[in-house]
Design a protein around this motif. Structure first.
Motif, PDB file in Angstrom:
ATOM      1  N   GLU A 274     -30.173   8.091  16.593  1.00 46.96           N
ATOM      2  CA  GLU A 274     -31.504   8.220  16.000  1.00 46.96           C
ATOM      3  C   GLU A 274     -31.415   8.449  14.492  1.00 46.96           C
ATOM      4  N   GLU A 275     -30.549   9.372  14.081  1.00 50.36           N
ATOM      5  CA  GLU A 275     -30.396   9.649  12.650  1.00 50.36           C
ATOM      6  C   GLU A 275     -29.852   8.439  11.901  1.00 50.36           C
ATOM      7  N   ARG A 276     -28.934   7.715  12.552  1.00 48.62           N
ATOM      8  CA  ARG A 276     -28.385   6.518  11.904  1.00 48.62           C
ATOM      9  C   ARG A 276     -29.482   5.476  11.684  1.00 48.62           C
ATOM     10  N   GLY A 277     -30.363   5.329  12.670  1.00 45.11           N
ATOM     11  CA  GLY A 277     -31.470   4.385  12.519  1.00 45.11           C
ATOM     12  C   GLY A 277     -32.406   4.790  11.392  1.00 45.11           C
ATOM     13  N   ARG A 278     -32.675   6.077  11.293  1.00 47.02           N
ATOM     14  CA  ARG A 278     -33.551   6.568  10.207  1.00 47.02           C
ATOM     15  C   ARG A 278     -32.912   6.322   8.848  1.00 47.02           C
ATOM     16  N   MET A 279     -31.601   6.556   8.745  1.00 46.21           N
ATOM     17  CA  MET A 279     -30.933   6.355   7.469  1.00 46.21           C
ATOM     18  C   MET A 279     -30.844   4.881   7.120  1.00 46.21           C
ATOM     19  N   ASP A 280     -30.598   4.037   8.096  1.00 45.75           N
ATOM     20  CA  ASP A 280     -30.571   2.590   7.853  1.00 45.75           C
ATOM     21  C   ASP A 280     -31.905   2.115   7.293  1.00 45.75           C
ATOM     22  N   GLU A 281     -32.990   2.645   7.837  1.00 42.45           N
ATOM     23  CA  GLU A 281     -34.318   2.261   7.361  1.00 42.45           C
ATOM     24  C   GLU A 281     -34.544   2.740   5.933  1.00 42.45           C
ATOM     25  N   LEU A 282     -34.089   3.933   5.620  1.00 39.19           N
ATOM     26  CA  LEU A 282     -34.237   4.438   4.253  1.00 39.19           C
ATOM     27  C   LEU A 282     -33.470   3.561   3.262  1.00 39.19           C
ATOM     28  N   VAL A 283     -32.253   3.189   3.625  1.00 41.10           N
ATOM     29  CA  VAL A 283     -31.460   2.341   2.742  1.00 41.10           C
ATOM     30  C   VAL A 283     -32.114   0.976   2.582  1.00 41.10           C
ATOM     31  N   ARG A 284     -32.638   0.455   3.661  1.00 41.23           N
ATOM     32  CA  ARG A 284     -33.258  -0.877   3.618  1.00 41.23           C
ATOM     33  C   ARG A 284     -34.500  -0.901   2.734  1.00 41.23           C
ATOM     34  N   THR A 285     -35.248   0.185   2.725  1.00 39.12           N
ATOM     35  CA  THR A 285     -36.509   0.224   1.977  1.00 39.12           C
ATOM     36  C   THR A 285     -36.375   0.941   0.628  1.00 39.12           C
ATOM     37  N   MET A 286     -35.138   1.209   0.197  1.00 38.27           N
ATOM     38  CA  MET A 286     -34.935   1.936  -1.052  1.00 38.27           C
ATOM     39  C   MET A 286     -35.507   1.148  -2.225  1.00 38.27           C
ATOM     40  N   ASN A 287     -36.358   1.800  -3.007  1.00 38.38           N
ATOM     41  CA  ASN A 287     -37.013   1.122  -4.118  1.00 38.38           C
ATOM     42  C   ASN A 287     -36.087   1.011  -5.319  1.00 38.38           C
ATOM     43  N   ASP A 288     -36.342  -0.006  -6.154  1.00 37.55           N
ATOM     44  CA  ASP A 288     -35.555  -0.201  -7.362  1.00 37.55           C
ATOM     45  C   ASP A 288     -36.041   0.731  -8.462  1.00 37.55           C
ATOM     46  N   LEU A 289     -35.100   1.138  -9.307  1.00 37.76           N
ATOM     47  CA  LEU A 289     -35.413   1.961 -10.461  1.00 37.76           C
ATOM     48  C   LEU A 289     -34.847   1.313 -11.718  1.00 37.76           C
ATOM     49  N   THR A 290     -35.559   1.436 -12.819  1.00 38.62           N
ATOM     50  CA  THR A 290     -34.994   1.051 -14.109  1.00 38.62           C
ATOM     51  C   THR A 290     -34.110   2.191 -14.606  1.00 38.62           C
ATOM     52  N   ASP A 291     -33.355   1.937 -15.663  1.00 38.03           N
ATOM     53  CA  ASP A 291     -32.547   3.007 -16.257  1.00 38.03           C
ATOM     54  C   ASP A 291     -33.427   4.178 -16.676  1.00 38.03           C
ATOM     55  N   ALA A 292     -34.615   3.852 -17.218  1.00 39.93           N
ATOM     56  CA  ALA A 292     -35.536   4.905 -17.659  1.00 39.93           C
ATOM     57  C   ALA A 292     -36.059   5.708 -16.472  1.00 39.93           C
ATOM     58  N   ASP A 293     -36.370   5.000 -15.376  1.00 43.09           N
ATOM     59  CA  ASP A 293     -36.844   5.697 -14.174  1.00 43.09           C
ATOM     60  C   ASP A 293     -35.772   6.649 -13.647  1.00 43.09           C
ATOM     61  N   HIS A 294     -34.551   6.159 -13.563  1.00 43.78           N
ATOM     62  CA  HIS A 294     -33.461   6.980 -13.053  1.00 43.78           C
ATOM     63  C   HIS A 294     -33.199   8.172 -13.968  1.00 43.78           C
ATOM     64  N   PHE A 295     -33.263   7.953 -15.272  1.00 43.71           N
ATOM     65  CA  PHE A 295     -33.061   9.025 -16.237  1.00 43.71           C
ATOM     66  C   PHE A 295     -34.117  10.111 -16.048  1.00 43.71           C
ATOM     67  N   ALA A 296     -35.353   9.685 -15.807  1.00 41.50           N
ATOM     68  CA  ALA A 296     -36.432  10.643 -15.564  1.00 41.50           C
ATOM     69  C   ALA A 296     -36.188  11.420 -14.273  1.00 41.50           C
TER      70      ALA A 296
END
Length: 455
Positions: A274-296
């Motif tokens: 169950e936890e593996r499925g939840r983590m797979d979904e999080l990785v699959r839907t991970m949003n993109d960040l710009t350098d500025a977004d990540h810095f923030a």
């Protein structure tokens, strides 16, 4: 493609607050998954990993080390487990020390044998029969005693019998000679050995007290702020912030900062589907960040307490590790990852440098030849060291073949799966597919821990 953010940007730039907020939400969910894995069956492993990390602490004076473990011996219930295990270590590693106590307390053996006539047979029996390699139990001790000069007394006898008498001497009899043997051993033995042998058997209350006492004895130096050693983060944490953190939080911190690969394998066990499925979904839907977004995002972490900043950067690095573990399945996917993250690379056994744009540049100068020679020497040393840690690789079948240690076999595997020298460590060692997720997520972790927490 997985974004690695391996460089601190020169300026802030325009920030998408929604994207930053979405990533924070994802990290909250990832923390929930990790806690669930550790809580539901992985607690013992996670505690064992923490004890392993603590055992690598290197800023401890021998006298402080002695006092630390003496304090542990004085805790409630330590007579039952810690003292017994410590005495077993002394008997195994320094039998002459136990013998010196026996020589002064011969009545201990007399009382032991008088208690039951069969004990004499039990003690001095079990000699090796035909085809057996060694004596057992007391027979081994008797054989060793006979092998040495006959005029040698009990000091030379390696006694591996019952230890309840020695524990009695320590606690009930308060026998000074016995305590002196213990104190000398605690100062001479390596901290890592003592910790690995003893800490995992402590209950959580005693383990936390041990860590708090340890923190008071550590004085981090300038090397720690540079993360010169893998244990630096825990040394700083224990020395300055242990009172701000629970054992549960410390276990979670260690999972994401020091034991990300082991956590990944634990989560992929059948009982954590169950936890593996939840983590797979999080990785699959991970949003993109710009350098500025990540810095923030990192700046937001810096606004929290030190342990929390460590935690969030650690979880972010572990999410990156999970993404890389899903992505790095072929040579093409790895090289695309390198190019997309501006990582220069050179294929192992090819020695052509591949620039950020993916084009190769031949190395023909004398200087480069010397560099390659030095790299080859470093590689052989690094390969030998890394093979010791290959047990927890992501690609089990590949690693089993690599464990054979043959040059031909290694080249065959690497020609199929890919192995590269990377600019992330100045091309000092080859990295194969199984190790790339761990290496690159660790690079991310070091860059941002140093910038956000250890400046």
């Amino acid at each position: 493609m997985v974004q690695l953010f391996l460089q601190v940007p020169a300026d802030d730039g325009s920030v998408d607050t929604d994207a930053v907020r979405a990533r924070r939400s994802l990290l909250d969910k990832a923390e929930s998954v990790i806690k669930s894995v550790v809580r539901s069956g992985g607690r013992y492993e996670a505690r064992m990993w923490l004890c392993s990390t603590v055992s690598s602490v290197h800023l401890l004076d021998p006298r402080d080390q002695r006092d630390l473990f003496l304090d542990l011996l004085e805790m409630k219930d330590s007579r039952r487990d810690v003292a017994a295990r410590l005495l077993r270590m002394i008997f195994d590693k320094k039998p002459e020390k136990a013998g010196s106590v026996l020589a002064k307390k011969c009545h201990m053996l007399e009382k032991f044998f008088q208690g039951n006539p069969e004990r004499i047979l039990q003690w001095f029996s079990h000699f090796a029969a035909t085809g057996e390699s060694a004596h057992k139990k007391g027979a081994r001790a008797l054989a060793q005693f006979a092998f040495v000069n006959r005029d040698v007394c009990w000091e030379e006898l390696e006694w591996k019998g019952r230890h309840d008498q020695f524990v009695y001497l320590m606690y009930e009899g308060n026998f000074k000679d016995m305590w002196q043997v213990v104190e000398d051993f605690l100062m001479e033995e390596q901290f890592s050995t003592l910790s690995q042998y003893i800490l995992i058997h402590l209950d959580e209350q005693r383990l936390l007290r041990f860590l708090k006492t340890l923190g008071k004895l550590i004085s981090p130096n300038a090397q720690c702020t540079k993360l010169a050693f893998p244990c630096c983060w825990v040394e700083v944490l224990l020395s300055a912030h242990i009172d701000q953190i629970s054992l549960d939080e410390l276990i979670l911190l260690n999972c994401v900062i020091a034991k990300g690969r082991q956590l990944w394998h634990l989560m992929n066990d059948e009982e954590h589907e169950e936890e593996r499925g939840r983590m797979d979904e999080l990785v699959r839907t991970m949003n993109d960040l710009t350098d500025a977004d990540h810095f923030a995002l990192i700046k937001d972490f810096m606004g929290t307490k030190f342990p929390d900043a460590l935690k969030w950067i650690g979880i972010q690095s572990w999410v990156i590790f999970c993404g890389l573990s899903k992505l790095c399945k072929s040579a093409d996917s790895c090289e695309s990852l390198f190019t997309g993250n501006s990582i220069e690379f050179r294929k192992a056994y090819d020695y052509s440098l591949v620039q950020n744009d993916g084009y190769s540049v031949s190395h023909t100068s004398d200087t480069d030849d010397k560099d390659l020679t030095r790299s080859s020497h470093k590689k052989r040393k690094r390969d030998k060291k890394r093979r010791r840690h290959r047990y927890d690789s992501d690609e089990d079948n590949v690693d089993q073949l690599l464990e054979l240690g043959t040059f031909t076999g290694k080249r065959a595997i690497e020609s199929q799966c890919g192995s590269w020298y990377l600019s992330t460590d100045d091309f000092s060692a080859p990295w194969d597919i199984a190790d790339i997720p761990d290496h690159l997520s660790t690079c991310y972790l070091r860059v941002w821990l140093k910038w956000a927490c250890f400046r």
